[in-house]
Design an enzyme around this catalytic site. Structure first.
Site, PDB file in Angstrom:
ATOM      1  N   SER A  90       0.744  -1.242  -0.133  1.00  0.00           N
ATOM      2  CA  SER A  90      -0.102   0.015  -0.059  1.00  0.00           C
ATOM      3  C   SER A  90       0.875   1.377   0.013  1.00  0.00           C
ATOM      4  O   SER A  90       1.754   1.427   0.767  1.00  0.00           O
ATOM      5  CB  SER A  90      -0.889   0.150   1.430  1.00  0.00           C
ATOM      6  OG  SER A  90      -1.327   1.335   1.405  1.00  0.00           O
ATOM      7  N   GLY A  91       0.469   1.978  -0.982  1.00  0.00           N
ATOM      8  CA  GLY A  91       1.341   3.173  -0.919  1.00  0.00           C
ATOM      9  C   GLY A  91       1.200   4.188   0.187  1.00  0.00           C
ATOM     10  O   GLY A  91       2.114   4.694   0.867  1.00  0.00           O
ATOM     11  N   SER A  92      -0.101   4.653   0.630  1.00  0.00           N
ATOM     12  CA  SER A  92      -0.471   5.563   1.686  1.00  0.00           C
ATOM     13  C   SER A  92       0.088   4.891   3.040  1.00  0.00           C
ATOM     14  O   SER A  92       0.762   5.569   4.004  1.00  0.00           O
ATOM     15  CB  SER A  92      -1.737   5.809   1.641  1.00  0.00           C
ATOM     16  OG  SER A  92      -2.533   4.665   2.344  1.00  0.00           O
ATOM     17  N   ASP A 252     -10.904   6.424  -1.044  1.00  0.00           N
ATOM     18  CA  ASP A 252      -9.719   6.727  -0.135  1.00  0.00           C
ATOM     19  C   ASP A 252      -9.434   7.895  -0.227  1.00  0.00           C
ATOM     20  O   ASP A 252      -9.770   9.001  -1.203  1.00  0.00           O
ATOM     21  CB  ASP A 252      -8.673   6.133  -1.186  1.00  0.00           C
ATOM     22  CG  ASP A 252      -7.096   6.129  -0.703  1.00  0.00           C
ATOM     23  OD1 ASP A 252      -7.081   7.028   0.275  1.00  0.00           O
ATOM     24  OD2 ASP A 252      -6.424   5.074  -0.872  1.00  0.00           O
ATOM     25  N   GLY A 257      -1.288   5.363  -3.556  1.00  0.00           N
ATOM     26  CA  GLY A 257      -0.065   5.133  -4.161  1.00  0.00           C
ATOM     27  C   GLY A 257      -0.273   3.886  -5.218  1.00  0.00           C
ATOM     28  O   GLY A 257       0.539   4.135  -6.332  1.00  0.00           O
ATOM     29  N   THR A 258      -0.826   2.780  -4.699  1.00  0.00           N
ATOM     30  CA  THR A 258      -0.958   1.762  -5.620  1.00  0.00           C
ATOM     31  C   THR A 258      -1.562   2.129  -7.012  1.00  0.00           C
ATOM     32  O   THR A 258      -1.389   1.481  -7.871  1.00  0.00           O
ATOM     33  CB  THR A 258      -1.257   0.298  -4.888  1.00  0.00           C
ATOM     34  OG1 THR A 258      -2.330   0.697  -4.138  1.00  0.00           O
ATOM     35  CG2 THR A 258      -0.377   0.099  -3.804  1.00  0.00           C
TER      36      THR A 258
END
Length: 342
Positions: A90-92, A252, A257-258
């Protein structure tokens, strides 16, 4: 106060999306790899329910468990727990974890730049943090290799007819469609409709298209639906709105980010984004993630890109989650008013 369980948490958010970090009170789960440990967490559900369900959690919350890394290259490892999934990356959440590790002093900070390596369930991610006055001000994450799966696929959704979608992997799996075609201008007051419609589209994509990661046989579903805004070319680079519907029914708060990684892979596959380009994704609340393609690679023999994403994270507090032995809901509860209809 009495409690049969106490879990220590540092709360954080990355560009609006909550990503709390468990820093104590939970033993590492069994498993020889971080991925195996994450599968144990997903199957067992006990920790997920305790921290994600109400009254301690909520549909808006993600929680990350810090665990000792398995790879000797890594400085720390984390397992991501989202409302419905326990994903590879996960980006965040990686930005939240990096922020907590550095701002709290768990890992040493070097100014003006700190470099660390994190081990996510899906693999190693390299992090570069711009730091000043004891604060990690911006986090750059070299994400997992990302790839376009299907382009211009046809998807039947009840009540909507035939949709044209792309599917892709950016550390997690996405079905992507044009927001404007669905009548969305990606404004905050559209969040409820985006969340509900996105869940329907994700379910339809899983039933009709299916997803299979070529190197991870355990990952066989779409997690999210990305409503993608038009790409604009500005003096600062490419820019586009983004709204990601997360099951069971929320949007979100960050640009995801993904999703940014997945979209860069699709744009690269179409010849619309090169190594010199930078794509800024804008969320419904106006927060941004910036992305660029570091290079080309392969995943299971198919073309892929090496994406880098960046954003900001902030610590919002510390908590001790406790369990009174007389509490009749030890693993919490969910209702469909906020958790979405099944």
């Amino acid at each position: 106060m009495r409690s049969t369980r106490t879990i220590n948490v540092i709360s954080a958010h990355a560009e609006g999306e909550v990503g709390d970090v468990i820093v104590g009170g939970v033993a590492p789960p069994p498993g020889d790899t971080i991925w195996e440990q994450s599968r144990w967490i997903a199957r067992d559900q006990t920790l997920r329910n305790f921290v994600l369900n109400e009254p301690r959690g909520g549909v808006f919350r993600h929680v990350n468990l810090l665990v000792p890394p398995k790879n000797p290259e890594a400085d720390a490892a984390f397992i991501i727990m989202e409302p419905e999934d326990t994903p590879p990356m996960s980006g965040s959440n990686s930005i939240c974890v990096s922020t907590v590790l550095l701002d709290s002093g768990i890992l040493p900070m070097k100014e003006p730049v700190t470099e660390i390596t994190l081990e996510a369930p899906g693999g190693l991610v390299r992090v570069r943090a711009e730091c000043r006055d004891g604060k990690a001000e911006r986090i750059f994450v070299q994400n997992l290799p990302s790839f376009a799966d299907r382009l211009d696929a046809k998807l039947e959704v009840e009540g909507l007819g035939t949709l044209t979608v792309d599917t892709a992997y950016g550390g997690d799996s996405f079905v992507i469609l044009d927001a404007a075609v669905m009548g969305f201008s990606l404004k905050p007051d559209e969040a409820h409709d985006i969340a509900r419609l996105g869940a329907r589209i994700t379910n339809a994509a899983n039933a009709q298209l299916g997803f299979h990661h070529p190197e991870n046989p355990d990952w066989q579903h779409f997690s999210f639906c990305l409503f993608a805004g038009p790409v604009e070319r500005t003096a600062e680079g490419l820019r586009a709105g983004a709204a990601v519907a997360i099951k069971p029914g929320k949007v979100d708060r960050s640009p995801t980010g993904t999703a940014l990684s997945a979209r860069m892979a699709v744009l690269h596959a179409r010849g619309e984004m090169g190594l010199s380009d930078r794509l800024t994704a804008v969320s419904l609340i106006g927060s941004t993630f910036s992305g660029r393609i570091l290079g080309a690679t392969e995943v299971g023999g198919r073309p892929a890109v090496l994406p880098e994403i960046s954003g900001r994270g902030w610590i919002t507090g510390t908590h001790q989650h406790m369990l009174d032995p007389s509490d009749p809901w030890p693993e919490g509860y969910r209702l469909t008013d906020t958790w979405g209809a099944r």
